[in-house]
Design a protein around this motif. Structure first.
Motif, PDB file in Angstrom:
ATOM      1  N   LYS A 147       0.836  -1.214   0.000  1.00  0.00           N
ATOM      2  CA  LYS A 147       0.000   0.000   0.000  1.00  0.00           C
ATOM      3  C   LYS A 147       0.866   1.258   0.000  1.00  0.00           C
ATOM      4  CE  LYS A 147      -3.992  -1.984   2.330  1.00  0.00           C
ATOM      5  NZ  LYS A 147      -4.772  -2.023   3.576  1.00  0.00           N
ATOM      6  N   GLY A 148       1.927   1.235   0.801  1.00  0.00           N
ATOM      7  CA  GLY A 148       2.838   2.377   0.838  1.00  0.00           C
ATOM      8  C   GLY A 148       3.529   2.597  -0.494  1.00  0.00           C
ATOM      9  N   PHE A 149       3.880   1.503  -1.172  1.00  0.00           N
ATOM     10  CA  PHE A 149       4.514   1.613  -2.485  1.00  0.00           C
ATOM     11  C   PHE A 149       3.572   2.253  -3.493  1.00  0.00           C
ATOM     12  CE2 PHE A 149       5.243  -0.270  -6.693  1.00  0.00           C
ATOM     13  CZ  PHE A 149       6.527   0.182  -6.936  1.00  0.00           C
ATOM     14  N   TRP A 150       2.293   1.857  -3.486  1.00  0.00           N
ATOM     15  CA  TRP A 150       1.332   2.416  -4.433  1.00  0.00           C
ATOM     16  C   TRP A 150       1.043   3.887  -4.148  1.00  0.00           C
ATOM     17  CZ3 TRP A 150       0.560   0.550  -8.932  1.00  0.00           C
ATOM     18  CH2 TRP A 150       0.629  -0.817  -9.154  1.00  0.00           C
ATOM     19  N   LYS A 151       1.099   4.273  -2.884  1.00  0.00           N
ATOM     20  CA  LYS A 151       0.827   5.663  -2.528  1.00  0.00           C
ATOM     21  C   LYS A 151       2.012   6.577  -2.808  1.00  0.00           C
ATOM     22  CE  LYS A 151      -2.648   4.699   0.956  1.00  0.00           C
ATOM     23  NZ  LYS A 151      -3.021   4.788   2.355  1.00  0.00           N
ATOM     24  N   ASP A 152       3.218   6.023  -2.839  1.00  0.00           N
ATOM     25  CA  ASP A 152       4.427   6.815  -3.080  1.00  0.00           C
ATOM     26  C   ASP A 152       4.530   7.130  -4.569  1.00  0.00           C
ATOM     27  OD1 ASP A 152       6.858   8.066  -2.891  1.00  0.00           O
ATOM     28  OD2 ASP A 152       7.999   6.203  -2.939  1.00  0.00           O
ATOM     29  N   GLU A 153       4.465   8.411  -4.916  1.00  0.00           N
ATOM     30  CA  GLU A 153       4.506   8.817  -6.314  1.00  0.00           C
ATOM     31  C   GLU A 153       5.792   9.536  -6.683  1.00  0.00           C
ATOM     32  OE1 GLU A 153       1.065  11.059  -7.216  1.00  0.00           O
ATOM     33  OE2 GLU A 153      -0.322   9.474  -6.683  1.00  0.00           O
ATOM     34  N   SER A 154       6.794   9.504  -5.852  1.00  0.00           N
ATOM     35  CA  SER A 154       8.008  10.268  -6.112  1.00  0.00           C
ATOM     36  C   SER A 154       8.770   9.755  -7.323  1.00  0.00           C
ATOM     37  CB  SER A 154       8.908  10.249  -4.874  1.00  0.00           C
ATOM     38  OG  SER A 154       9.299   8.913  -4.583  1.00  0.00           O
ATOM     39  N   GLY A 155       8.726   8.472  -7.603  1.00  0.00           N
ATOM     40  CA  GLY A 155       9.459   7.928  -8.742  1.00  0.00           C
ATOM     41  C   GLY A 155       8.739   8.063 -10.056  1.00  0.00           C
ATOM     42  N   PHE A 156       7.448   8.351 -10.020  1.00  0.00           N
ATOM     43  CA  PHE A 156       6.681   8.409 -11.252  1.00  0.00           C
ATOM     44  C   PHE A 156       7.048   9.605 -12.125  1.00  0.00           C
ATOM     45  CE2 PHE A 156       3.640   5.727  -8.827  1.00  0.00           C
ATOM     46  CZ  PHE A 156       3.689   4.637  -9.670  1.00  0.00           C
ATOM     47  N   THR A 157       7.499  10.688 -11.544  1.00  0.00           N
ATOM     48  CA  THR A 157       7.790  11.860 -12.358  1.00  0.00           C
ATOM     49  C   THR A 157       8.949  11.597 -13.315  1.00  0.00           C
ATOM     50  OG1 THR A 157       9.183  12.731 -10.597  1.00  0.00           O
ATOM     51  CG2 THR A 157       6.907  13.480 -10.660  1.00  0.00           C
ATOM     52  N   ALA A 158       9.973  10.905 -12.872  1.00  0.00           N
ATOM     53  CA  ALA A 158      11.102  10.602 -13.747  1.00  0.00           C
ATOM     54  C   ALA A 158      10.671   9.658 -14.859  1.00  0.00           C
ATOM     55  CB  ALA A 158      12.241   9.985 -12.936  1.00  0.00           C
ATOM     56  N   VAL A 159       9.871   8.675 -14.524  1.00  0.00           N
ATOM     57  CA  VAL A 159       9.390   7.727 -15.532  1.00  0.00           C
ATOM     58  C   VAL A 159       8.512   8.449 -16.547  1.00  0.00           C
ATOM     59  CG1 VAL A 159       7.951   5.685 -15.884  1.00  0.00           C
ATOM     60  CG2 VAL A 159       9.540   5.765 -13.969  1.00  0.00           C
ATOM     61  N   GLU A 160       7.663   9.319 -16.080  1.00  0.00           N
ATOM     62  CA  GLU A 160       6.786  10.066 -16.989  1.00  0.00           C
ATOM     63  C   GLU A 160       7.602  10.941 -17.929  1.00  0.00           C
ATOM     64  OE1 GLU A 160       4.251  12.113 -14.310  1.00  0.00           O
ATOM     65  OE2 GLU A 160       2.935  10.385 -14.009  1.00  0.00           O
ATOM     66  N   MET A 161       8.614  11.611 -17.402  1.00  0.00           N
ATOM     67  CA  MET A 161       9.449  12.464 -18.255  1.00  0.00           C
ATOM     68  C   MET A 161      10.166  11.643 -19.314  1.00  0.00           C
ATOM     69  SD  MET A 161       9.013  15.555 -17.568  1.00  0.00           S
ATOM     70  CE  MET A 161      10.415  16.481 -18.107  1.00  0.00           C
ATOM     71  N   ILE A 162      10.678  10.492 -18.946  1.00  0.00           N
ATOM     72  CA  ILE A 162      11.372   9.636 -19.906  1.00  0.00           C
ATOM     73  C   ILE A 162      10.406   9.172 -20.988  1.00  0.00           C
ATOM     74  CG2 ILE A 162      12.497   7.392 -20.175  1.00  0.00           C
ATOM     75  CD1 ILE A 162      13.773   7.908 -17.409  1.00  0.00           C
ATOM     76  N   LEU A 163       9.193   8.786 -20.606  1.00  0.00           N
ATOM     77  CA  LEU A 163       8.211   8.348 -21.593  1.00  0.00           C
ATOM     78  C   LEU A 163       7.816   9.478 -22.541  1.00  0.00           C
ATOM     79  CD1 LEU A 163       5.876   6.059 -19.465  1.00  0.00           C
ATOM     80  CD2 LEU A 163       7.483   5.372 -21.244  1.00  0.00           C
ATOM     81  N   ILE A 164       7.649  10.670 -22.012  1.00  0.00           N
ATOM     82  CA  ILE A 164       7.311  11.821 -22.855  1.00  0.00           C
ATOM     83  C   ILE A 164       8.436  12.098 -23.839  1.00  0.00           C
ATOM     84  CG2 ILE A 164       6.960  14.329 -22.833  1.00  0.00           C
ATOM     85  CD1 ILE A 164       5.391  13.881 -20.195  1.00  0.00           C
ATOM     86  N   LEU A 165       9.680  12.057 -23.374  1.00  0.00           N
ATOM     87  CA  LEU A 165      10.820  12.277 -24.269  1.00  0.00           C
ATOM     88  C   LEU A 165      10.901  11.206 -25.347  1.00  0.00           C
ATOM     89  CD1 LEU A 165      13.579  13.432 -21.766  1.00  0.00           C
ATOM     90  CD2 LEU A 165      12.475  14.790 -23.546  1.00  0.00           C
ATOM     91  N   VAL A 166      10.656   9.962 -24.982  1.00  0.00           N
ATOM     92  CA  VAL A 166      10.689   8.876 -25.965  1.00  0.00           C
ATOM     93  C   VAL A 166       9.618   9.091 -27.032  1.00  0.00           C
ATOM     94  CG1 VAL A 166      10.242   6.409 -26.259  1.00  0.00           C
ATOM     95  CG2 VAL A 166      11.760   7.177 -24.453  1.00  0.00           C
ATOM     96  N   VAL A 167       8.434   9.489 -26.620  1.00  0.00           N
ATOM     97  CA  VAL A 167       7.358   9.735 -27.581  1.00  0.00           C
ATOM     98  C   VAL A 167       7.709  10.903 -28.494  1.00  0.00           C
ATOM     99  CG1 VAL A 167       4.961  10.500 -27.794  1.00  0.00           C
ATOM    100  CG2 VAL A 167       5.560   8.703 -26.168  1.00  0.00           C
ATOM    101  N   LEU A 168       8.243  11.986 -27.931  1.00  0.00           N
ATOM    102  CA  LEU A 168       8.617  13.141 -28.749  1.00  0.00           C
ATOM    103  C   LEU A 168       9.714  12.791 -29.752  1.00  0.00           C
ATOM    104  CD1 LEU A 168       8.540  16.059 -26.171  1.00  0.00           C
ATOM    105  CD2 LEU A 168       6.972  15.643 -28.057  1.00  0.00           C
ATOM    106  N   ILE A 169      10.711  12.038 -29.314  1.00  0.00           N
ATOM    107  CA  ILE A 169      11.788  11.634 -30.217  1.00  0.00           C
ATOM    108  C   ILE A 169      11.242  10.734 -31.318  1.00  0.00           C
ATOM    109  CG2 ILE A 169      13.907  10.250 -30.355  1.00  0.00           C
ATOM    110  CD1 ILE A 169      14.616  11.391 -27.565  1.00  0.00           C
ATOM    111  N   ALA A 170      10.337   9.830 -30.967  1.00  0.00           N
ATOM    112  CA  ALA A 170       9.741   8.950 -31.972  1.00  0.00           C
ATOM    113  C   ALA A 170       8.953   9.756 -33.001  1.00  0.00           C
ATOM    114  CB  ALA A 170       8.849   7.915 -31.304  1.00  0.00           C
ATOM    115  N   ILE A 171       8.205  10.757 -32.543  1.00  0.00           N
ATOM    116  CA  ILE A 171       7.425  11.597 -33.470  1.00  0.00           C
ATOM    117  C   ILE A 171       8.358  12.351 -34.405  1.00  0.00           C
ATOM    118  CG2 ILE A 171       5.957  13.664 -33.577  1.00  0.00           C
ATOM    119  CD1 ILE A 171       4.534  12.570 -31.084  1.00  0.00           C
TER     120      ILE A 171
END
Length: 63
Positions: free
Chosen positions: A13-37
């Motif tokens: 439950k604590g792992f699911w509530k912790d969102e601190s690592g999601f921002t880095a993953v989201e940024m990487i995914l956004i960059l990958v999508v932009l580079i692919a486009i």
């Protein structure tokens, strides 16, 4: 004393509530999508930029 399943459940439950690592993953995914486009539409983007700069040069020569 808590049993091991309760402790594991609380940790999950604590792992699911912790969102601190999601921002880095989201940024990487956004960059990958932009580079692919950019890679997919590379030729179209180059021709668009060239057309825009040609128009700027033509229009500015009249000034």
């Amino acid at each position: 004393m808590k049993n091991k399943l309760q402790i594991i459940g609380e940790k999950i439950k604590g792992f699911w509530k912790d969102e601190s690592g999601f921002t880095a993953v989201e940024m990487i995914l956004i960059l990958v999508v932009l580079i692919a486009i950019v890679l997919i539409f590379k030729n179209q983007l180059i021709s668009l930029v060239n057309t825009i700069f040609e128009k700027i040069v033509r229009e500015s020569s009249g000034i």
